[in-house]
Design a protein around this motif. Structure first.
Motif, PDB file in Angstrom:
ATOM      1  N   LYS A  11       0.856  -1.185   0.000  1.00  0.00           N
ATOM      2  CA  LYS A  11       0.000   0.000   0.000  1.00  0.00           C
ATOM      3  C   LYS A  11       0.894   1.238   0.000  1.00  0.00           C
ATOM      4  N   SER A  12       0.569   2.214  -0.830  1.00  0.00           N
ATOM      5  CA  SER A  12       1.443   3.378  -1.004  1.00  0.00           C
ATOM      6  C   SER A  12       1.586   4.214   0.263  1.00  0.00           C
ATOM      7  N   THR A  13       0.700   4.061   1.204  1.00  0.00           N
ATOM      8  CA  THR A  13       0.745   4.876   2.423  1.00  0.00           C
ATOM      9  C   THR A  13       1.580   4.252   3.546  1.00  0.00           C
ATOM     10  N   VAL A  14       2.138   3.064   3.326  1.00  0.00           N
ATOM     11  CA  VAL A  14       2.822   2.358   4.412  1.00  0.00           C
ATOM     12  C   VAL A  14       4.284   2.008   4.114  1.00  0.00           C
ATOM     13  N   THR A  15       4.884   2.684   3.165  1.00  0.00           N
ATOM     14  CA  THR A  15       6.253   2.337   2.760  1.00  0.00           C
ATOM     15  C   THR A  15       7.218   2.356   3.939  1.00  0.00           C
ATOM     16  N   THR A  16       7.213   3.420   4.725  1.00  0.00           N
ATOM     17  CA  THR A  16       8.141   3.533   5.851  1.00  0.00           C
ATOM     18  C   THR A  16       7.904   2.428   6.867  1.00  0.00           C
ATOM     19  N   GLU A  17       6.653   2.163   7.203  1.00  0.00           N
ATOM     20  CA  GLU A  17       6.331   1.125   8.179  1.00  0.00           C
ATOM     21  C   GLU A  17       6.742  -0.255   7.667  1.00  0.00           C
ATOM     22  N   PHE A  18       6.521  -0.497   6.384  1.00  0.00           N
ATOM     23  CA  PHE A  18       6.902  -1.765   5.773  1.00  0.00           C
ATOM     24  C   PHE A  18       8.416  -1.960   5.869  1.00  0.00           C
ATOM     25  N   LEU A  19       9.182  -0.951   5.474  1.00  0.00           N
ATOM     26  CA  LEU A  19      10.646  -1.040   5.509  1.00  0.00           C
ATOM     27  C   LEU A  19      11.164  -1.168   6.937  1.00  0.00           C
ATOM     28  N   ASN A  20      10.518  -0.502   7.890  1.00  0.00           N
ATOM     29  CA  ASN A  20      10.907  -0.648   9.299  1.00  0.00           C
ATOM     30  C   ASN A  20      10.672  -2.072   9.793  1.00  0.00           C
ATOM     31  N   THR A  21       9.593  -2.699   9.349  1.00  0.00           N
ATOM     32  CA  THR A  21       9.310  -4.082   9.733  1.00  0.00           C
ATOM     33  C   THR A  21      10.353  -5.021   9.144  1.00  0.00           C
ATOM     34  N   ILE A  22      10.737  -4.779   7.892  1.00  0.00           N
ATOM     35  CA  ILE A  22      11.789  -5.590   7.259  1.00  0.00           C
ATOM     36  C   ILE A  22      13.095  -5.448   8.044  1.00  0.00           C
ATOM     37  N   SER A  23      13.497  -4.202   8.312  1.00  0.00           N
ATOM     38  CA  SER A  23      14.801  -3.982   8.956  1.00  0.00           C
ATOM     39  C   SER A  23      14.786  -4.337  10.439  1.00  0.00           C
ATOM     40  N   GLY A  24      13.619  -4.531  11.015  1.00  0.00           N
ATOM     41  CA  GLY A  24      13.517  -4.907  12.420  1.00  0.00           C
ATOM     42  C   GLY A  24      13.167  -6.367  12.589  1.00  0.00           C
ATOM     43  N   GLU A  25      11.877  -6.655  12.682  1.00  0.00           N
ATOM     44  CA  GLU A  25      11.419  -8.002  13.009  1.00  0.00           C
ATOM     45  C   GLU A  25      11.820  -9.059  11.985  1.00  0.00           C
ATOM     46  N   VAL A  26      11.723  -8.731  10.701  1.00  0.00           N
ATOM     47  CA  VAL A  26      12.047  -9.733   9.683  1.00  0.00           C
ATOM     48  C   VAL A  26      13.540 -10.068   9.715  1.00  0.00           C
ATOM     49  N   LEU A  27      14.388  -9.045   9.787  1.00  0.00           N
ATOM     50  CA  LEU A  27      15.834  -9.313   9.853  1.00  0.00           C
ATOM     51  C   LEU A  27      16.210 -10.083  11.115  1.00  0.00           C
ATOM     52  N   ASP A  28      15.533  -9.821  12.215  1.00  0.00           N
ATOM     53  CA  ASP A  28      15.794 -10.586  13.437  1.00  0.00           C
ATOM     54  C   ASP A  28      15.535 -12.079  13.207  1.00  0.00           C
ATOM     55  N   ILE A  29      14.440 -12.390  12.519  1.00  0.00           N
ATOM     56  CA  ILE A  29      14.118 -13.787  12.206  1.00  0.00           C
ATOM     57  C   ILE A  29      15.177 -14.377  11.283  1.00  0.00           C
ATOM     58  N   LEU A  30      15.527 -13.638  10.224  1.00  0.00           N
ATOM     59  CA  LEU A  30      16.506 -14.145   9.261  1.00  0.00           C
ATOM     60  C   LEU A  30      17.863 -14.399   9.909  1.00  0.00           C
ATOM     61  N   ARG A  31      18.300 -13.478  10.739  1.00  0.00           N
ATOM     62  CA  ARG A  31      19.625 -13.618  11.366  1.00  0.00           C
ATOM     63  C   ARG A  31      19.731 -14.857  12.257  1.00  0.00           C
ATOM     64  N   ASP A  32      18.611 -15.348  12.737  1.00  0.00           N
ATOM     65  CA  ASP A  32      18.607 -16.545  13.579  1.00  0.00           C
ATOM     66  C   ASP A  32      18.621 -17.842  12.774  1.00  0.00           C
ATOM     67  N   GLN A  33      18.547 -17.743  11.442  1.00  0.00           N
ATOM     68  CA  GLN A  33      18.458 -18.931  10.598  1.00  0.00           C
ATOM     69  C   GLN A  33      19.837 -19.443  10.208  1.00  0.00           C
ATOM     70  N   GLN A  34      20.020 -20.741  10.304  1.00  0.00           N
ATOM     71  CA  GLN A  34      21.270 -21.366   9.863  1.00  0.00           C
ATOM     72  C   GLN A  34      21.463 -21.105   8.374  1.00  0.00           C
ATOM     73  N   GLY A  35      22.657 -20.657   7.992  1.00  0.00           N
ATOM     74  CA  GLY A  35      22.979 -20.455   6.587  1.00  0.00           C
ATOM     75  C   GLY A  35      22.600 -19.103   6.019  1.00  0.00           C
TER      76      GLY A  35
END
Length: 106
Positions: A11-35
């Motif tokens: 949604k065009s109105t949520v770009t900042t929130e979307f990117l913040n979620t990627i750089s926060g919660e999503v990256l936290d999940i990814l960093r915990d993954q083997q490989g």
């Protein structure tokens, strides 16, 4: 090396929130993954409501393990921002200027 390429139409109105979620919660999940090696997120110049996220993995098996264990959780985190479901593609590394021995990376 192996990549998962995820395209999001947000949604065009949520770009900042979307990117913040990627750089926060999503990256936290990814960093915990083997490989897991790295994540690159691109917002397209012509269409800023389209975002491309590329996650880099040591092996295809590492990426598959992540899909089975945590990708549903990531999709739920991002769902509120999406106009349509995520589009996912995969690729193996066949050429790199930063990896000298590509036979080990492929």
């Amino acid at each position: 090396m192996f990549a998962r390429i995820v395209e999001a139409h947000i949604k065009s109105t949520v770009t900042t929130e979307f990117l913040n979620t990627i750089s926060g919660e999503v990256l936290d999940i990814l960093r915990d993954q083997q490989g897991f090696v790295d994540e690159y997120t691109y917002a397209l110049d012509e269409t800023p409501d389209r975002v491309i996220a590329v996650s880099i993995w040591e092996t295809k098996e590492d990426a598959a393990r992540y899909v089975k264990s945590n990708f549903e959780k990531v999709k739920k985190l991002l769902d509120e921002f999406l106009v349509e479901p995520l589009q996912v593609r995969t690729a193996k590394l066949v050429q790199s200027t930063s990896h000298k021995d590509i036979s080990k990376a492929a």
